[in-house]
Design a protein around this motif. Structure first.
Motif, PDB file in Angstrom:
ATOM      1  N   UNK A   2       0.819  -1.214   0.000  1.00 13.33           N
ATOM      2  CA  UNK A   2       0.000   0.000   0.000  1.00 13.33           C
ATOM      3  C   UNK A   2       0.850   1.260   0.000  1.00 13.33           C
ATOM      4  N   UNK A   3       2.075   1.170   0.541  1.00 16.42           N
ATOM      5  CA  UNK A   3       2.884   2.385   0.663  1.00 16.42           C
ATOM      6  C   UNK A   3       4.358   2.090   0.431  1.00 16.42           C
ATOM      7  N   UNK A  30      -1.081   2.900  -2.702  1.00 14.18           N
ATOM      8  CA  UNK A  30      -1.923   4.054  -2.381  1.00 14.18           C
ATOM      9  C   UNK A  30      -1.077   5.289  -2.121  1.00 14.18           C
ATOM     10  N   UNK A  31       0.106   5.070  -1.519  1.00 14.87           N
ATOM     11  CA  UNK A  31       1.020   6.170  -1.204  1.00 14.87           C
ATOM     12  C   UNK A  31       2.405   5.879  -1.770  1.00 14.87           C
ATOM     13  N   UNK A  32       2.850   6.732  -2.695  1.00 14.18           N
ATOM     14  CA  UNK A  32       4.211   6.666  -3.221  1.00 14.18           C
ATOM     15  C   UNK A  32       4.909   7.946  -2.791  1.00 14.18           C
ATOM     16  N   UNK A  83       1.086   2.105   8.467  1.00 16.41           N
ATOM     17  CA  UNK A  83       2.532   1.948   8.513  1.00 16.41           C
ATOM     18  C   UNK A  83       3.121   2.051   7.118  1.00 16.41           C
ATOM     19  N   UNK A  84       4.441   1.879   7.038  1.00 12.59           N
ATOM     20  CA  UNK A  84       5.153   1.943   5.759  1.00 12.59           C
ATOM     21  C   UNK A  84       5.541   0.540   5.333  1.00 12.59           C
ATOM     22  N   UNK A  85       5.055   0.125   4.163  1.00  6.10           N
ATOM     23  CA  UNK A  85       5.359  -1.219   3.672  1.00  6.10           C
ATOM     24  C   UNK A  85       6.779  -1.358   3.139  1.00  6.10           C
ATOM     25  N   UNK A  86       7.244  -0.357   2.377  1.00  6.59           N
ATOM     26  CA  UNK A  86       8.557  -0.464   1.744  1.00  6.59           C
ATOM     27  C   UNK A  86       9.348   0.822   1.900  1.00  6.59           C
ATOM     28  N   UNK A  87      10.584   0.689   2.369  1.00  6.99           N
ATOM     29  CA  UNK A  87      11.558   1.777   2.356  1.00  6.99           C
ATOM     30  C   UNK A  87      12.585   1.430   1.286  1.00  6.99           C
ATOM     31  N   UNK A 146       4.109  -6.689   3.248  1.00  7.40           N
ATOM     32  CA  UNK A 146       4.099  -6.576   4.702  1.00  7.40           C
ATOM     33  C   UNK A 146       5.061  -5.471   5.138  1.00  7.40           C
ATOM     34  N   UNK A 147       6.363  -5.723   5.103  1.00  5.97           N
ATOM     35  CA  UNK A 147       7.340  -4.689   5.459  1.00  5.97           C
ATOM     36  C   UNK A 147       8.700  -5.087   4.899  1.00  5.97           C
TER      37      UNK A 147
END
Length: 248
Positions: A2-3, A30-32, A83-87, A146-147
């Protein structure tokens, strides 16, 4: 997924990743969240953000460590409680001094700060949001849904594959980033947060040059597809843009 937060998106691979994500036929994030330093050189990113509400451009310099806490709060606000899925630690530089007799200490330090120190400190700053995503998606398998932390590395950071020498600042900073990625994969495993190092291939960017065989679109499409297919077996991996495993 999602993000996702991607650093260094004003041009090159960072901008290419943003384009690849908004171009996904289905399951677009949803969020980039895309960082840039100078509005004057980030026109294409800012224009793209006007066309896609999912793109959230944030001005930020990864070397400004005093602003990390403030920046993390801005991202948290943009995620609206999720939360943030991917950094994706993408921002990086390559010094012009390549051979030993031309290598300068200032170039080495500057390259290490951008390519190694900044991704480590970014990860430290965003562990709480990554953990929140992981805990909020307990039914999801380990991976980008997930993360996940992706550190943009390079085959030039491979010690085993180094047959040409030189490139001291870039090679050593990316080798150090690989070592940091391995530690992240161990330290965050209990939180179901995975970490991988990724090589984008030799790409036609300012850094890669015009003779490179891959376009930005080809590399970034491959990286996004690989990102979406990551699972627990890839944790602590050193992967090429197309998912191929690379030697450390």
């Amino acid at each position: 997924m999602k993000s996702i937060l991607i650093t260094g998106c004003n041009r090159g691979l960072g901008l290419g990743l943003v384009k690849a994500l908004v171009g996904l036929p289905t399951s677009r994030p949803t969020h980039i969240i895309a960082t840039y330093r100078d509005p004057g050189t980030s026109g294409e990113l800012l224009e793209l953000a006007k066309q896609h509400s999912s793109i959230i451009p944030l001005q930020f310099d990864v070397k400004n460590f005093d602003r990390y806490e403030e920046f993390a709060k801005s991202v948290e606000s943009a995620l609206q409680g999720d939360g943030l899925n991917v950094l994706f630690n993408n921002a990086g530089i390559s010094p012009k001094s390549t051979r030993l007799n031309f290598t300068k200490s200032d170039d080495l330090v500057d390259t290490f700060v951008t390519n190694t120190v900044a991704p480590i400190m970014m990860t430290k700053a965003f562990v709480p949001l990554l953990r929140k995503a992981s805990e909020g998606n307990k039914d999801a398998s380990v991976g980008s849904h997930r993360a996940c932390i992706v550190n943009m590395s390079s085959i030039l950071g491979s010690i085993e594959a180094n047959v040409d020498g030189g490139l001291y600042g870039y090679r050593t900073s990316k080798a150090a980033l690989n070592a940091a990625t391995k530690s992240m994969s161990i330290d965050l495993k209990a939180n179901k947060i995975m970490a991988v190092a990724m090589h984008p291939g030799w790409v036609q960017t300012d850094m890669g040059g015009t003779k490179a065989p891959l376009t930005v679109e080809q590399s970034c499409t491959g990286m996004v597809n690989t990102l979406l297919s990551l699972n627990e077996s890839h944790n602590a991996g050193f992967l090429q843009y197309d998912g191929k495993k690379l030697p450390w």
